[in-house]
Design an enzyme around this catalytic site. Structure first.
Site, PDB file in Angstrom:
ATOM      1  N   GLY A 275      33.789  10.126  53.082  1.00  0.00           N
ATOM      2  CA  GLY A 275      33.918  10.827  54.408  1.00  0.00           C
ATOM      3  C   GLY A 275      34.651  12.284  54.354  1.00  0.00           C
ATOM      4  O   GLY A 275      34.105  13.330  54.508  1.00  0.00           O
ATOM      5  N   CYS A 344      54.238  16.135  75.747  1.00  0.00           N
ATOM      6  CA  CYS A 344      55.700  15.685  75.817  1.00  0.00           C
ATOM      7  C   CYS A 344      56.077  14.644  74.961  1.00  0.00           C
ATOM      8  O   CYS A 344      56.457  13.387  75.323  1.00  0.00           O
ATOM      9  CB  CYS A 344      55.896  15.200  77.169  1.00  0.00           C
ATOM     10  SG  CYS A 344      55.380  16.713  78.570  1.00  0.00           S
ATOM     11  N   TYR A 373      38.639  13.443  60.381  1.00  0.00           N
ATOM     12  CA  TYR A 373      39.729  12.657  61.025  1.00  0.00           C
ATOM     13  C   TYR A 373      40.563  13.706  61.974  1.00  0.00           C
ATOM     14  O   TYR A 373      41.765  13.573  62.248  1.00  0.00           O
ATOM     15  CB  TYR A 373      41.037  11.931  60.265  1.00  0.00           C
ATOM     16  CG  TYR A 373      40.011  11.171  59.246  1.00  0.00           C
ATOM     17  CD1 TYR A 373      39.062   9.938  59.915  1.00  0.00           C
ATOM     18  CD2 TYR A 373      39.702  11.482  58.017  1.00  0.00           C
ATOM     19  CE1 TYR A 373      38.260   9.074  59.111  1.00  0.00           C
ATOM     20  CE2 TYR A 373      39.180  10.458  57.084  1.00  0.00           C
ATOM     21  CZ  TYR A 373      38.371   9.389  57.589  1.00  0.00           C
ATOM     22  OH  TYR A 373      37.633   8.533  56.819  1.00  0.00           O
TER      23      TYR A 373
HETATM   24  N1  LLP Z   1      34.336   3.267  54.161  1.00  0.00           N
HETATM   25  C1  LLP Z   1      35.219   2.466  54.666  1.00  0.00           C
HETATM   26  C2  LLP Z   1      34.745   1.092  54.659  1.00  0.00           C
HETATM   27  C3  LLP Z   1      36.433   3.183  55.176  1.00  0.00           C
HETATM   28  O1  LLP Z   1      37.152   2.529  56.042  1.00  0.00           O
HETATM   29  C4  LLP Z   1      36.480   4.507  55.151  1.00  0.00           C
HETATM   30  C5  LLP Z   1      37.907   5.151  55.926  1.00  0.00           C
HETATM   31  C6  LLP Z   1      35.556   5.235  54.655  1.00  0.00           C
HETATM   32  C7  LLP Z   1      34.442   4.604  53.836  1.00  0.00           C
HETATM   33  C8  LLP Z   1      35.672   6.714  54.299  1.00  0.00           C
HETATM   34  O2  LLP Z   1      36.724   7.100  53.670  1.00  0.00           O
HETATM   35  P1  LLP Z   1      37.037   8.651  53.231  1.00  0.00           P
HETATM   36  O3  LLP Z   1      35.881   9.053  52.194  1.00  0.00           O
HETATM   37  O4  LLP Z   1      37.078   9.462  54.360  1.00  0.00           O
HETATM   38  O5  LLP Z   1      38.341   8.603  52.318  1.00  0.00           O
HETATM   39  N2  LLP Z   1      42.345   8.474  59.733  1.00  0.00           N
HETATM   40  C9  LLP Z   1      42.969   8.758  58.291  1.00  0.00           C
HETATM   41  C10 LLP Z   1      41.703   7.934  57.521  1.00  0.00           C
HETATM   42  C11 LLP Z   1      41.328   6.630  57.478  1.00  0.00           C
HETATM   43  C12 LLP Z   1      40.258   6.302  56.812  1.00  0.00           C
HETATM   44  C13 LLP Z   1      39.661   5.074  57.288  1.00  0.00           C
HETATM   45  N3  LLP Z   1      38.607   4.358  56.580  1.00  0.00           N
HETATM   46  C14 LLP Z   1      43.476   9.990  58.043  1.00  0.00           C
HETATM   47  O6  LLP Z   1      43.164  10.806  58.841  1.00  0.00           O
HETATM   48  O7  LLP Z   1      43.845  10.288  56.922  1.00  0.00           O
END
Ligand code: LLP
Length: 415
Positions: A275, A344, A373
């Site tokens: 992602g 706030c 995100y």
């Molecule tokens: N697959 C699963 C099962 C996941 O839970 C996630 C992310 C991904 C793939 C993608 O992961 P990435 O390649 O983006 O690291 N809101 C947080 C990040 C939460 C990630 C949740 N799961 C932030 O802003 O850092």
């Protein structure tokens, strides 16, 4: 590796000066570079050449239809965790045969929707989910293709809120119990076991947690084949980190070289679920300084974006670089300031105690690395309408989501 940069002192996205976009759409807005997005996808895909693989873009990082469409057109599959994400993926033409469904809270209507859509694989998180899936598949007269989400108990050495592969995390089936679980799944009439899934966390900048967790998974895959359960897919999850500040995440080539030897003789297809690494550095948040104030011995730069637009600094203490859109002709003095929004809450900040150029009210700044995100986690908190999203492709600018109006913000409500 992104197509944002200064030309003669002004910040551009691909071939468009950012002030020109701000003039047209107003501030704040998210701005994505289509060719950065594509380049990230293609570079990963090229690195995986020679391995039978599917890249399932994790929609949660940025579910914008335009972002998803660019990736779907390039051949990407989708990693989804809700009926809403399934809807978006199908809407932009992702082939159902390239969709994997993760998450620990799949509901009956969501499972039904995904079964009816004919997705590639459900990554099951619990025994309860497995029974529900078997039961709904039975009602629909079909077979659910499943992988089991295994928790390999590996520390990804990232922020605790985005670590998912430790024993104490809520995700997956403990690796020691997985064999028994596979036996049960294999005996269910409307379930066909096809894969194995792990996802140990996000923003991981070391290779070793990926390698160690895959080693553990591969031992299980071998044991399974000894008992006659032959898997077709190994799903590595997502998690590859990006550079926000000074991190040096592994290159795609390093990532692939590290995992390839572990899977090459398995006869399985590899699934990856990136992602952040696809979209994170392909997007920025453009905001305007509304006030600058000195209070006590502190400086505050107040901008027109806020934590409801980009919540990462507030939740994870995340670092996002902040740069002025117009560099001054003369070298600017710097100040140490908190860059804050107008909500706030004291948690409403983009930077704290940060050395920034002396910024003036009215000028534009870019909050960097905001493609993942960012818009995805935005809300209407403080009744602030959702902001616009813009995509640049070469010299073309497209508004891919217009700013929400006050009327739209209340449109689902009645009184
Ligand atoms: N697959 C699963 C099962 C996941 O839970 C996630 C992310 C991904 C793939 C993608 O992961 P990435 O390649 O983006 O690291 N809101 C947080 C990040 C939460 C990630 C949740 N799961 C932030 O802003 O850092």
């Amino acid at each position: 590796m992104n197509l944002f940069g200064y030309r003669e002192g002004t910040f551009w996205c691909e071939s468009v000066p950012i002030p020109q976009i701000a003039e047209k759409v107003g501030t704040p807005f998210y701005l994505y570079s289509k060719n950065t997005l594509l380049r990230h996808y293609q570079r990963l895909d090229e690195s995986l050449a020679g391995i039978d693989h599917i890249i399932c873009y994790a929609l949660k990082a940025n579910p914008s239809l335009s972002v998803c469409k660019v990736l779907a057109d390039a051949g990407s599959g989708a990693e989804i965790v809700s009926g809403g994400e399934l809807y978006r993926a199908l809407r932009v033409g992702v082939s159902p045969g390239k969709i994997v469904y993760n998450g620990n809270g799949k509901t009956a209507p969501e499972i039904r929707y995904a079964l009816e859509s004919g997705i590639l694989m459900f990554n099951v998180d619990s025994e309860s989910e497995l029974h529900l899936l078997n039961q709904i598949a039975n009602e629909l007269g079909c077979t659910a293709h499943v992988g089991l989400r295994v928790n390999p108990d590996i520390d990804p050495r990232t922020h605790p809120y985005i670590s998912t592969g430790l024993r104490e995390n809520k995700f997956g089936i403990p690796i020691e119990e997985a064999l028994e679980f596979y036996r049960k799944a294999n005996a269910m009439p409307n379930v066909k076991v096809v894969g194995i899934h792990k996802h140990i966390g996000s923003q991981i900048v070391d290779l070793s947690p990926f390698v160690e967790s895959l080693q553990r998974i591969m031992l299980l895959v071998k044991e399974l084949s000894r008992i006659g359960v032959h898997l077709r897919c190994i799903d590595m999850g997502g998690g590859i980190g990006i550079t926000y500040n000074e991190e040096t995440p592994p290159s795609f080539e390093d990532y692939v070289s590290a995992i390839k030897p572990l899977i090459k003789d398995s006869g399985c297809m590899l699934i990856v679920e990136p992602g952040r690494v696809i979209v994170g550095n392909a997007g920025v948040l453009i905001t305007r300084v509304v006030h600058v104030k000195a209070s006590g011995n502190k400086n505050f730069v107040v901008v027109d974006a806020a934590m409801n637009d980009l919540i990462r600094p507030s939740i994870y203490g995340a670092y996002h670089n902040i740069v002025p859109v117009e560099q001054s002709a003369n070298c600017r003095a710097t100040i140490v300031a908190d860059v804050v929004g107008g909500i706030c809450e004291s948690a409403d900040f983009f930077a704290r105690g940060r050395e920034v150029p002396e910024l003036k009210a009215g000028e534009l700044v870019a909050i960097m690395s905001a493609g993942a995100y960012g818009a995805a986690m935005a809300s209407n908190y403080n009744s602030r309408p959702l902001i616009a999203e813009v995509m640049v492709d070469g010299s073309q600018t497209m508004i891919i989501r217009r700013r929400q109006t006050y009327e739209e913000m209340v449109s689902l409500e009645s009184f």
